[in-house]
Design an enzyme around this catalytic site. Structure first.
Site, short mmCIF file in Angstrom:
data_model
loop_
_atom_site.label_atom_id
_atom_site.label_comp_id
_atom_site.label_asym_id
_atom_site.label_seq_id
_atom_site.Cartn_x
_atom_site.Cartn_y
_atom_site.Cartn_z
N ARG A 29 -32.23 -35.98 2.87
CA ARG A 29 -30.91 -36.23 2.27
C ARG A 29 -29.73 -35.64 3.03
NH1 ARG A 29 -30.92 -35.44 -4.13
NH2 ARG A 29 -31.25 -33.28 -3.54
N ASP A 30 -29.95 -35.07 4.22
CA ASP A 30 -28.81 -34.54 4.98
C ASP A 30 -29.08 -34.62 6.48
OD1 ASP A 30 -26.21 -33.54 5.16
OD2 ASP A 30 -26.86 -31.45 5.08
N ILE A 31 -29.58 -35.77 6.92
CA ILE A 31 -29.80 -35.98 8.35
C ILE A 31 -28.43 -36.16 9.00
CG2 ILE A 31 -30.77 -37.54 10.10
CD1 ILE A 31 -32.86 -35.82 8.65
N ASN A 35 -28.22 -30.99 12.11
CA ASN A 35 -29.56 -30.67 11.60
C ASN A 35 -30.67 -31.17 12.52
OD1 ASN A 35 -28.55 -29.30 9.42
ND2 ASN A 35 -28.64 -31.05 8.05
N THR A 83 -23.58 -35.21 3.72
CA THR A 83 -22.41 -35.17 4.58
C THR A 83 -21.86 -36.59 4.68
OG1 THR A 83 -23.40 -33.32 5.76
CG2 THR A 83 -21.58 -34.48 6.87
#
Length: 175
Positions: A29-31, A35, A83
């Protein structure tokens, strides 16, 4: 914009890491670029599973009665996490997510790796989210014609607004 050979190496490794996470029932959920770590030996690591969501795993394994019971982190319906430049439309809407959510985010990262900019930009988070909900990013080949058609097609497919229109798995995306 990144060299094509380096791009392919990184893209395949990130897709492989996502495939492993998804097989374990985890949606990141935050690639985003921050990261994804590239080590000196060109080995890629996907970091920061802080927003990860455990999903139901397919019932393909016998139940492990010796396993430690873990609490699942639940997020409320309608809560937006991620993001903005890399989140999927369903994330932006606070809708249910699955592996295809990470595939969308991977597509956004891949797009930026090849063009030097994210697929959707704006002066505010709200402007970015509005664009990712309504606008289709220009093709990669429109700004970088040397990129093979199949690469452009694959990134565009990963960036489809409707979950069902994206690759179903990260492995499919890498192939």
């Amino acid at each position: 914009p990144m060299d094509l050979a380096e791009f392919l190496n990184i893209a395949i490794q990130v897709a492989g890491a996502l495939e492993e996470a998804h097989a374990a029932g985890i949606v990141h959920r935050d690639i985003k670029p921050e990261n994804i770590m590239i080590r000196r030996n060109s080995h890629v690591k996907v970091l920061d599973f802080g927003l990860a969501k455990l999903t139901e795993r397919p019932d393909t394994e016998a139940t492990d009665t010796e396993a430690v019971t873990r609490a699942l982190v639940q997020t409320d319906a309608g809560v937006v996490l991620g993001t903005s430049q890399y989140m999927s439309p369903e994330q932006a809407r606070g809708k249910p997510v699955d592996a295809r959510t990470d595939i969308y985010s991977l597509g956004a990262v891949l797009y930026e790796m090849l063009t030097g900019e994210p697929p959707h930009t704006g002066a505010t988070v709200q402007a970015i989210i509005a664009r990712l909900m309504t606008d289709t990013p220009r093709t990669i080949r429109s700004s970088r014609p040397s990129v093979p058609e199949y690469v452009d097609w694959a990134v565009q497919k990963a960036l489809e607004k409707v979950q069902a229109d994206r690759f179903e798995t990260a492995k499919e995306c890498a192939e």
